[in-house]
Scaffold this active site. Sequence first.
Site, PDB file in Angstrom:
ATOM      1  CG  ASP A  86     133.304  58.216 -22.244  1.00  0.00           C
ATOM      2  OD1 ASP A  86     132.339  57.567 -21.752  1.00  0.00           O
ATOM      3  OD2 ASP A  86     133.538  57.948 -23.529  1.00  0.00           O
ATOM      4  CE1 TYR A 134     128.152  63.561 -26.535  1.00  0.00           C
ATOM      5  CE2 TYR A 134     126.414  62.673 -28.041  1.00  0.00           C
ATOM      6  CZ  TYR A 134     127.019  62.853 -26.888  1.00  0.00           C
ATOM      7  OH  TYR A 134     126.480  61.984 -25.801  1.00  0.00           O
TER       8      TYR A 134
END
Length: 336
Positions: free
Chosen positions: A100, A160
Amino acid sequence: MPSACRGDPARLRLPRCALTLRALRGFFVSGLFMARPCFSSAQRWKLQVAYDGSNFHGWQPLKGLRTVQGTLLDALKRSHPEHGREVGDALQLVGCSRTDRGVHAEAQVAHCELRHLEGLTGDVLRRRCNRRLPSDVRVLQVEQVDRSFHARRSALRKSYRYDLLLADEASPFEARYVWPVGGLDLQRLASAAGSLDGQELDCRTLTVNWRSSCKAGTEVYDEDYYGPLQKQLRCRVTLDPARPERVSLWVEAEAFLFRMVRVIATALVACAREPLELEVNDPESFAATMECIKSRCNLAPPNGLFLQSITYAESGQSEEHLSLWRPVFWADSEHP
């Protein structure tokens, strides 16, 4: 000699071969003649890329906006002498993860196909790209791979990292890379992460917008892109002994739904702030708790999130190796 041409040298007809030689000599003399490289079949290349996502509108190309994929595509075209010159020469770059806006990457992976060019190696292509890229994107590694390799479909796991700052405000030098959350109960934070670690979860509760994980214009889950809806999560918390105010959340799965890691980070921080329990063994209770957290808490911002690593079969990592990853807990005497 025909009478019409007699006495008029300008009208004498030269042999065709003489005209050809004269034309070639003219090209050489004027500097317009350039030897074109010889191409055959296309080659597939695997790129490992790092970027600071602060000034990008995410990975995917968006018309009129600066994106990571668009920036890389432009550098690749300008790094290869044959791509981008022809109308309709559409170079494709496929990324493993569509990060994003504001999300960073330490090891994004992408692949592309370039026309074969004699002498082009991975290191040469990497250096050519980096000379044409802005300072907030770097190609770390380039290697030629088999045509069967696919940056997204060949990936086994993605990892992540989300960085928290145990302070109310961040300095200007780290504000783009952390989420300042103030004081947290680290025992509760680690316990909440431990409750998710190794669990098979229905990830519908771990996204902020279910339709973003569905096929375009439908309510049908896009399993081809996101993988099975039931995913096994690995989750842990680490503390840097040299910087006790910095805490990292690590989340790993085969794939992630829309903003899924940020939802998990929001839930873990909420559990560290108040007495909430993530009852993963009771699906109804877990779903209700997650909905409560999402409705009451602001979503974790993108700036603390990093795509840390992507595992492929050829990397040497195996599921057995991943199973050794355990959450870290601190005894009361080990943290403030």
